[in-house]
Design a protein around this motif. Structure first.
Motif, PDB file in Angstrom:
ATOM      1  N   UNK A  58      -4.256  -7.287  10.835  1.00 21.40           N
ATOM      2  CA  UNK A  58      -3.117  -7.182   9.929  1.00 21.40           C
ATOM      3  C   UNK A  58      -3.076  -8.420   9.045  1.00 21.40           C
ATOM      4  N   UNK A  59      -2.821  -8.234   7.757  1.00 22.40           N
ATOM      5  CA  UNK A  59      -2.718  -9.330   6.800  1.00 22.40           C
ATOM      6  C   UNK A  59      -1.241  -9.679   6.588  1.00 22.40           C
ATOM      7  N   UNK A  60      -0.979 -10.975   6.371  1.00 23.02           N
ATOM      8  CA  UNK A  60       0.391 -11.419   6.119  1.00 23.02           C
ATOM      9  C   UNK A  60       0.360 -12.685   5.272  1.00 23.02           C
ATOM     10  N   UNK A  61       1.187 -12.738   4.259  1.00 21.96           N
ATOM     11  CA  UNK A  61       1.407 -13.966   3.489  1.00 21.96           C
ATOM     12  C   UNK A  61       2.668 -14.604   4.061  1.00 21.96           C
ATOM     13  N   UNK A  62       2.540 -15.840   4.543  1.00 22.61           N
ATOM     14  CA  UNK A  62       3.677 -16.477   5.212  1.00 22.61           C
ATOM     15  C   UNK A  62       3.582 -17.994   5.081  1.00 22.61           C
ATOM     16  N   UNK A  63       4.667 -18.589   4.666  1.00 21.15           N
ATOM     17  CA  UNK A  63       4.790 -20.042   4.627  1.00 21.15           C
ATOM     18  C   UNK A  63       3.629 -20.696   3.865  1.00 21.15           C
ATOM     19  N   UNK A  64       3.274 -20.107   2.715  1.00 18.94           N
ATOM     20  CA  UNK A  64       2.229 -20.673   1.876  1.00 18.94           C
ATOM     21  C   UNK A  64       0.814 -20.484   2.398  1.00 18.94           C
ATOM     22  N   UNK A  65       0.619 -19.553   3.340  1.00 18.77           N
ATOM     23  CA  UNK A  65      -0.709 -19.294   3.910  1.00 18.77           C
ATOM     24  C   UNK A  65      -0.909 -17.792   4.031  1.00 18.77           C
ATOM     25  N   UNK A  66      -2.157 -17.408   4.169  1.00 20.66           N
ATOM     26  CA  UNK A  66      -2.457 -16.031   4.525  1.00 20.66           C
ATOM     27  C   UNK A  66      -2.874 -16.037   5.994  1.00 20.66           C
ATOM     28  N   UNK A  67      -2.208 -15.229   6.783  1.00 20.00           N
ATOM     29  CA  UNK A  67      -2.532 -15.084   8.200  1.00 20.00           C
ATOM     30  C   UNK A  67      -3.149 -13.707   8.393  1.00 20.00           C
ATOM     31  N   UNK A  68      -4.211 -13.657   9.189  1.00 19.00           N
ATOM     32  CA  UNK A  68      -4.806 -12.368   9.539  1.00 19.00           C
ATOM     33  C   UNK A  68      -4.742 -12.268  11.053  1.00 19.00           C
ATOM     34  N   UNK A  69      -3.943 -11.309  11.520  1.00 18.35           N
ATOM     35  CA  UNK A  69      -3.662 -11.141  12.940  1.00 18.35           C
ATOM     36  C   UNK A  69      -4.694 -10.234  13.609  1.00 18.35           C
ATOM     37  N   UNK A  70      -5.112 -10.607  14.815  1.00 13.97           N
ATOM     38  CA  UNK A  70      -6.041  -9.841  15.635  1.00 13.97           C
ATOM     39  C   UNK A  70      -5.329  -9.318  16.894  1.00 13.97           C
ATOM     40  N   UNK A  71      -4.035  -9.181  16.833  1.00  8.62           N
ATOM     41  CA  UNK A  71      -3.203  -8.834  17.986  1.00  8.62           C
ATOM     42  C   UNK A  71      -3.644  -7.547  18.670  1.00  8.62           C
ATOM     43  N   UNK A  72      -3.876  -6.494  17.897  1.00  7.79           N
ATOM     44  CA  UNK A  72      -4.245  -5.204  18.499  1.00  7.79           C
ATOM     45  C   UNK A  72      -5.520  -5.326  19.321  1.00  7.79           C
ATOM     46  N   UNK A  73      -6.470  -6.138  18.854  1.00  7.62           N
ATOM     47  CA  UNK A  73      -7.731  -6.276  19.573  1.00  7.62           C
ATOM     48  C   UNK A  73      -7.582  -7.126  20.830  1.00  7.62           C
ATOM     49  N   UNK A  74      -6.646  -8.074  20.827  1.00 10.03           N
ATOM     50  CA  UNK A  74      -6.428  -8.877  22.034  1.00 10.03           C
ATOM     51  C   UNK A  74      -5.925  -8.006  23.183  1.00 10.03           C
ATOM     52  N   UNK A  75      -5.202  -6.939  22.874  1.00 13.25           N
ATOM     53  CA  UNK A  75      -4.720  -6.059  23.941  1.00 13.25           C
ATOM     54  C   UNK A  75      -5.858  -5.279  24.590  1.00 13.25           C
ATOM     55  N   UNK A  76      -7.033  -5.300  23.969  1.00  8.48           N
ATOM     56  CA  UNK A  76      -8.198  -4.590  24.495  1.00  8.48           C
ATOM     57  C   UNK A  76      -9.251  -5.538  25.052  1.00  8.48           C
ATOM     58  N   UNK A  77      -8.963  -6.820  25.116  1.00  7.30           N
ATOM     59  CA  UNK A  77      -9.959  -7.849  25.434  1.00  7.30           C
ATOM     60  C   UNK A  77     -10.627  -7.675  26.787  1.00  7.30           C
ATOM     61  N   UNK A  78      -9.977  -7.026  27.727  1.00  8.88           N
ATOM     62  CA  UNK A  78     -10.568  -6.872  29.064  1.00  8.88           C
ATOM     63  C   UNK A  78     -11.818  -6.000  29.055  1.00  8.88           C
ATOM     64  N   UNK A  79     -12.001  -5.188  28.040  1.00  8.07           N
ATOM     65  CA  UNK A  79     -13.191  -4.339  27.950  1.00  8.07           C
ATOM     66  C   UNK A  79     -14.065  -4.700  26.741  1.00  8.07           C
ATOM     67  N   UNK A  80     -13.741  -5.809  26.072  1.00  8.36           N
ATOM     68  CA  UNK A  80     -14.538  -6.252  24.936  1.00  8.36           C
ATOM     69  C   UNK A  80     -15.388  -7.453  25.325  1.00  8.36           C
TER      70      UNK A  80
END
Length: 182
Positions: A58-80
């Motif tokens: 997910x992309x987000x412009x916040x506090x003068x930066x662009x953040x790209x979140x990998x949250x959905x993939x972290x929920x799958x980390x046990x099989x990655x």
């Protein structure tokens, strides 16, 4: 509706569908407590598939930066085994760190003293026009390769749109960085 809410609904739907199809197992030992086991790989693959459209990132412009979140993939980390990505190219030459797997809470977001370590990358404002990503499963197989771009006028919300999807030509046995031969 925020991108995180769409991700959560997609993950929840995939998990419920996969859990409904899973057989129940009785404990086979004399231990006092049930030993946690990771859900079957098929559940994780269903989760990944369910989250393709709302975005593996997910992309987000916040506090003068662009953040790209990998949250959905972290929920799958046990099989990655690996998350390969590249910003503004299709090289897949970078790796996003996966948090440690906790079989008791396999879908929880990993704890860290560094809030962004397992959650996002930080770039200058509008730094990423695209992010190309592929996950590598614990069995060595690779997912399709998806290129995302930020949604128009995303602002401080989170959002991603699919720009392109490529199917890998063959199963990955051991991923190598771009520029190296297999």
């Amino acid at each position: 509706m925020s991108g995180i809410s769409r991700i959560s609904r997609g993950i929840a739907a995939a998990m419920l569908a996969a859990m409904a199809a899973m057989p129940a197992f009785a404990q086979e030992s004399d231990e006092d407590e049930y030993q946690p086991e990771l859900p079957d790989m098929s559940m994780y693959k269903a989760m990944l598939d369910a989250n393709r459209q709302p975005g593996w990132v997910q992309f987000r412009e916040f506090s003068g930066k662009q953040l790209i979140y990998f949250t959905a993939l972290q929920t799958m980390r046990c099989r990655l085994s690996e998350v390969r990505y590249s910003v503004n190219s299709e090289a897949l030459d970078q790796r996003f760190p996966l948090g440690p797997c906790d079989p008791q809470q396999p879908f929880n977001i990993p704890d860290s003293d560094d809030p962004g370590k397992f959650m996002y990358i930080e770039l200058p404002p509008n730094g990423a026009r695209t992010l190309t990503i592929q996950v590598v499963w614990a069995d060595g197989s690779g997912s399709e390769i998806v290129t995302y771009r930020p949604c128009d006028n995303v602002g401080e919300g989170t959002c991603a749109r699919i720009k392109k999807i490529d199917k890998p030509e063959h199963k990955l046995s051991a991923p190598t960085p771009a520029g190296q031969s297999r």
